[in-house]
Design a protein around this motif. Sequence first.
Motif, PDB file in Angstrom:
ATOM      1  N   LEU A  62      39.656 123.329 -11.791  1.00  0.00           N
ATOM      2  CA  LEU A  62      39.249 122.061 -12.391  1.00  0.00           C
ATOM      3  C   LEU A  62      37.887 122.197 -13.061  1.00  0.00           C
ATOM      4  CD1 LEU A  62      39.660 119.063 -12.940  1.00  0.00           C
ATOM      5  CD2 LEU A  62      38.698 118.585 -10.678  1.00  0.00           C
ATOM      6  N   ALA A  63      36.965 122.922 -12.416  1.00  0.00           N
ATOM      7  CA  ALA A  63      35.646 123.142 -13.014  1.00  0.00           C
ATOM      8  C   ALA A  63      35.768 123.910 -14.333  1.00  0.00           C
ATOM      9  CB  ALA A  63      34.749 123.894 -12.033  1.00  0.00           C
ATOM     10  N   LEU A  64      36.632 124.918 -14.369  1.00  0.00           N
ATOM     11  CA  LEU A  64      36.853 125.663 -15.615  1.00  0.00           C
ATOM     12  C   LEU A  64      37.524 124.784 -16.672  1.00  0.00           C
ATOM     13  CD1 LEU A  64      38.100 129.081 -14.159  1.00  0.00           C
ATOM     14  CD2 LEU A  64      35.858 128.580 -15.164  1.00  0.00           C
ATOM     15  N   ALA A  65      38.457 123.948 -16.231  1.00  0.00           N
ATOM     16  CA  ALA A  65      39.146 123.057 -17.177  1.00  0.00           C
ATOM     17  C   ALA A  65      38.191 122.058 -17.804  1.00  0.00           C
ATOM     18  CB  ALA A  65      40.285 122.329 -16.476  1.00  0.00           C
ATOM     19  N   PHE A 173      46.443 125.740 -27.942  1.00  0.00           N
ATOM     20  CA  PHE A 173      46.024 125.649 -26.542  1.00  0.00           C
ATOM     21  C   PHE A 173      44.736 126.454 -26.362  1.00  0.00           C
ATOM     22  CE2 PHE A 173      50.757 125.310 -26.118  1.00  0.00           C
ATOM     23  CZ  PHE A 173      50.769 123.978 -25.727  1.00  0.00           C
ATOM     24  N   GLU A 174      43.703 125.793 -25.910  1.00  0.00           N
ATOM     25  CA  GLU A 174      42.432 126.462 -25.671  1.00  0.00           C
ATOM     26  C   GLU A 174      42.340 126.920 -24.215  1.00  0.00           C
ATOM     27  OE1 GLU A 174      40.544 127.160 -28.148  1.00  0.00           O
ATOM     28  OE2 GLU A 174      41.623 125.956 -29.627  1.00  0.00           O
ATOM     29  N   LEU A 175      41.208 127.541 -23.869  1.00  0.00           N
ATOM     30  CA  LEU A 175      41.040 128.158 -22.554  1.00  0.00           C
ATOM     31  C   LEU A 175      41.212 127.153 -21.417  1.00  0.00           C
ATOM     32  CD1 LEU A 175      40.311 130.663 -20.900  1.00  0.00           C
ATOM     33  CD2 LEU A 175      37.888 130.039 -21.172  1.00  0.00           C
ATOM     34  N   SER A 176      40.665 125.947 -21.581  1.00  0.00           N
ATOM     35  CA  SER A 176      40.702 124.967 -20.500  1.00  0.00           C
ATOM     36  C   SER A 176      42.115 124.482 -20.203  1.00  0.00           C
ATOM     37  CB  SER A 176      39.809 123.766 -20.837  1.00  0.00           C
ATOM     38  OG  SER A 176      38.454 124.093 -20.652  1.00  0.00           O
ATOM     39  N   PHE A 177      42.999 124.529 -21.189  1.00  0.00           N
ATOM     40  CA  PHE A 177      44.372 124.092 -20.954  1.00  0.00           C
ATOM     41  C   PHE A 177      45.026 124.974 -19.897  1.00  0.00           C
ATOM     42  CE2 PHE A 177      48.919 124.552 -21.760  1.00  0.00           C
ATOM     43  CZ  PHE A 177      49.338 123.235 -21.663  1.00  0.00           C
ATOM     44  N   TRP A 178      44.824 126.289 -20.000  1.00  0.00           N
ATOM     45  CA  TRP A 178      45.435 127.201 -19.038  1.00  0.00           C
ATOM     46  C   TRP A 178      44.781 127.048 -17.670  1.00  0.00           C
ATOM     47  CZ3 TRP A 178      49.711 128.349 -21.134  1.00  0.00           C
ATOM     48  CH2 TRP A 178      49.801 128.537 -22.512  1.00  0.00           C
ATOM     49  N   ALA A 179      43.473 126.768 -17.658  1.00  0.00           N
ATOM     50  CA  ALA A 179      42.810 126.496 -16.380  1.00  0.00           C
ATOM     51  C   ALA A 179      43.376 125.219 -15.746  1.00  0.00           C
ATOM     52  CB  ALA A 179      41.304 126.373 -16.588  1.00  0.00           C
ATOM     53  N   PHE A 180      43.674 124.212 -16.579  1.00  0.00           N
ATOM     54  CA  PHE A 180      44.241 122.970 -16.070  1.00  0.00           C
ATOM     55  C   PHE A 180      45.635 123.214 -15.492  1.00  0.00           C
ATOM     56  CE2 PHE A 180      46.525 118.926 -16.492  1.00  0.00           C
ATOM     57  CZ  PHE A 180      45.651 118.081 -15.849  1.00  0.00           C
TER      58      PHE A 180
END
Length: 423
Positions: A62-65, A173-180
């Motif tokens: 969640l913090a990365l997202a 899709f950016e980096l936070s999408f995969w973290a989410f």
Amino acid sequence: MSHFAFYENVTACEECDFINPIPPLKSGERFRCQHCGHVLISVHRQVAARIMAAGLSSLLMLALAMSFPFLGFSTNGIERTVTLFHTLSVLLSQGHLVLGSIISLALFVFPLVYLFSILFLVWSFQHKPILNFAQRYCVRWVVVIQPWLMVDVFLVGILVALVKMNSLADISFELSFWAFCGYVILLLKTESLVDKRWLWNKVAGKADDQSVVTGTAKEQGVIGCHFCGATLAAHKRHCNRCGHSVYSRRPKSLSSTAALLVASLLIYIPANVFPIMETTFLGNTEPSTIMGGVLLLWSLGSYPVALIILLASVVIPLAKVLSLSWLCWQCHFPSKRLTEQKIKLYRITEFVGRWSMIDVFVVAILTSMVQMGNFMSILPGTAVLSFTAMVVLTMLAAMTFDPRLLWDKDEARTVSVSERREE
């Protein structure tokens, strides 16, 4: 493989009121009600360590997202990226406070309270002495919040929104999408490891066992606590172990459920009549209702997404109302249909309730992504709040319905038939 003996010896099923003696359980086993098949206890291998690992990992995801761009959006040479927090800030800045509050509860408040509560509990089990009242409050939060966790529904809403926008813009899709995505998977894993009876046994110890035999708790003059699974004497009004109010049958269950269903039907009318979304393109604003959005997606060839929206926003809400209404009717005038089938219908109705929020999340996501003035912008319509209220009311209706009433009528009908045969 060792047996787990920290559970009480008997428990009452919250769906049929049947008293179940609990055998020694091994890790990886599930104990189901012998009468209706409802899962009462799930025992997991190294559960404390696995909850801690999954919970901390979900917080990290969640913090990365929240730290990086979430989605990219480009059309006619105009490019922009949005963050996860931007979804909330756009709604609040444009005055959609209620919708913004709903998104903040679904994405941040409820999941964070749930995760911090369960992590604190697991930590406190290994670090004593600790304030017992704090543990009790945390268990209550975990049990109450769990049905309202909707991050998986929000993720599906993102995918539906992107399909809707695919014909108008290029989405990345950016980096936070995969973290989410990782956050959603890990949160669901944490939920699957949590067993409320295990928590209460760790916090308050085993419940005092009552002298009971096979049958329903009501027949034997005892009450099963919905909140922790303890069995209590019939004269008790509060559970000795968890302190929650106890009752043989939920007070005013049918009247409360009926009132919530009537209210949900009334509020469902403006939810379908008024626009749920307003799209501005080149200065022209076009409102869109729920069915209008389904027909538009169908005309564009997005058949799977159109069916998802149709099911989540039209079929499921109405099916929930009809199903719960029929179940309430069966509590007064039971048919010859098997009670097991009615209980399965109730379980399905309770499970699918939150998935109707997909359309609300779709509107919130599109609003945060598409804000380009008169060239192109999307705003929530007046029907969003009505539809959200309808979903919440039907979920509450399912929660207030007491399925034990169905078994009571089934037993009464069986006794009546047997008496007539004897005559």
